[in-house]
Design a protein around this motif. Structure first.
Motif, PDB file in Angstrom:
ATOM      1  N   GLU A   1     -60.625  33.444 -28.998  1.00 16.61           N
ATOM      2  CA  GLU A   1     -59.198  33.613 -29.272  1.00 16.61           C
ATOM      3  C   GLU A   1     -58.865  35.062 -29.584  1.00 16.61           C
ATOM      4  O   GLU A   1     -57.839  35.592 -29.143  1.00 16.61           O
ATOM      5  N   LEU A   2     -59.727  35.734 -30.355  1.00 15.10           N
ATOM      6  CA  LEU A   2     -59.503  37.148 -30.651  1.00 15.10           C
ATOM      7  C   LEU A   2     -59.609  37.983 -29.380  1.00 15.10           C
ATOM      8  O   LEU A   2     -58.812  38.904 -29.156  1.00 15.10           O
ATOM      9  N   ALA A   3     -60.578  37.666 -28.539  1.00 16.40           N
ATOM     10  CA  ALA A   3     -60.732  38.396 -27.278  1.00 16.40           C
ATOM     11  C   ALA A   3     -59.515  38.198 -26.379  1.00 16.40           C
ATOM     12  O   ALA A   3     -59.024  39.151 -25.758  1.00 16.40           O
ATOM     13  N   ARG A   4     -59.024  36.963 -26.322  1.00 18.13           N
ATOM     14  CA  ARG A   4     -57.841  36.696 -25.501  1.00 18.13           C
ATOM     15  C   ARG A   4     -56.636  37.474 -26.017  1.00 18.13           C
ATOM     16  O   ARG A   4     -55.895  38.092 -25.243  1.00 18.13           O
ATOM     17  N   PHE A   5     -56.432  37.468 -27.334  1.00 15.36           N
ATOM     18  CA  PHE A   5     -55.302  38.195 -27.887  1.00 15.36           C
ATOM     19  C   PHE A   5     -55.440  39.693 -27.645  1.00 15.36           C
ATOM     20  O   PHE A   5     -54.461  40.372 -27.319  1.00 15.36           O
TER      21      PHE A   5
END
Length: 325
Positions: A181-185
């Motif tokens: 999720e952090l990578a996607r954001f």
């Protein structure tokens, strides 16, 4: 400097005691903010642009999601949660996303993302949820004030943080969930503001999350502070082109956490190498003499140095993470 056998035995004993206590705690039976019901947020497509009009539309839509969660909390009879959500729904707040379920997840912008040349993404550690979100918000505001104009600070509460004393706080399980999720954001932020200088600021357990997500992220720096370790042997193992920084305040209790890893049949316990140790290979920065929650405190030494790192200025390389007798 060679390790002292007595100190090593003490650290292993402390970790063993922590593991035993954690295993004995029935996780499913613990009270949790997740017990407060909240509706699913409306479906929002990805932002196509960081233009002021597009962001204003997203902020308004997310405000509606927060309002729906507030009403659900009020119907449930949880006045504390409803009051916290009422503050989040203030028209002056700017949330890119919000989901009140399961303890809450949100992404809030402090500053003007449309015109920001410097962006800091705060990744919190254990114990941060909707009811305690003000801690993350206060740090974001203090950092934005320190950075000044043409900057934005993003408070990224995009995962289920572990409770401070729990089995989940000593394993990488929550970080493994959070990292995608952090990578996607981070990729979305890069697409929206491709020329901005972006830095990940990773506090406590948040440093485990950042380490898991680090590979391939287009960020200028990754700042680990108040970190129990990352789950990696050294900074090179993160496989990131970003500069990795590490700092620990002199009064931070995290210094007493044993920096070892135990691989057990049911879980890996602990996070390995101390990020402020020379062997980890991060760039050190002076983090003052405060406590575990003081790194982004207004007027503090670590706040000034973290702001300098975000701005691309030369950070202090004099570490202050060791306690003095």
């Amino acid at each position: 400097m060679p390790s002292h056998p007595r100190r090593s035995r003490l650290r292993r004993g402390l970790l063993a005691a922590l593991v035993a206590a954690s295993v004995a705690v029935p996780v499913s039976g613990a009270a949790s903010p997740a017990a407060v019901p909240a509706p699913a947020p409306a479906a929002h497509g990805p932002l196509r642009t960081a233009a002021p009009e597009a962001l204003a539309e997203r902020y308004a839509a997310t405000r509606a999601d927060i309002g729906a969660a507030e009403r659900a909390a009020a119907r449930h009879g949880d006045r504390k949660r409803a009051a916290a959500l009422h503050e989040l729904a203030d028209p002056g707040r700017r949330f890119l996303t919000f989901d009140g379920r399961d303890g809450g997840r949100s992404v809030e912008v402090v500053g003007d993302l449309s015109h920001a040349d410097r962006i800091a993404v705060l990744v919190p550690g254990a114990g941060i949820d909707i009811d305690h979100y003000w801690r993350l918000r206060n740090g974001a505001r203090a950092l934005h004030k320190e950075l000044g104009g043409r900057s934005a600070v993003v408070a990224w509460l995009g995962y289920r943080t572990p409770t401070t004393v729990s089995p989940t706080s000593i394993t990488s399980a929550r970080a493994i969930e959070a990292a995608p999720e952090l990578a996607r954001f981070s990729r979305e932020l890069t697409r929206l503001r491709p020329t901005a200088r972006t830095t990940l600021l990773c506090h406590s357990y948040g440093s485990v999350v950042c380490a898991r997500a680090a590979h391939g992220l287009r960020v200028s720096g990754i700042v680990l502070y108040g970190s129990p370790g990352t789950g990696y042997r050294n900074a090179a193992a993160l496989h990131t082109p970003a500069t990795v920084w590490a700092g620990r305040a002199g009064g931070d209790w995290i210094a007493d956490v044993p920096h070892i890893e135990l691989r057990l049949p049911f879980a890996d316990i602990g996070f390995g190498t101390d990020p402020v140790s020379p062997g980890f290979g991060a760039e050190p920065f002076a983090a003052g003499s405060g406590g575990h929650s003081d790194y982004l405190k207004t007027g503090s030494e670590p706040l000034r140095n973290i702001a300098r790192i975000v701005a691309g200025a030369a950070g202090s390389t004099e570490p202050t993470g060791e306690r003095h007798a």
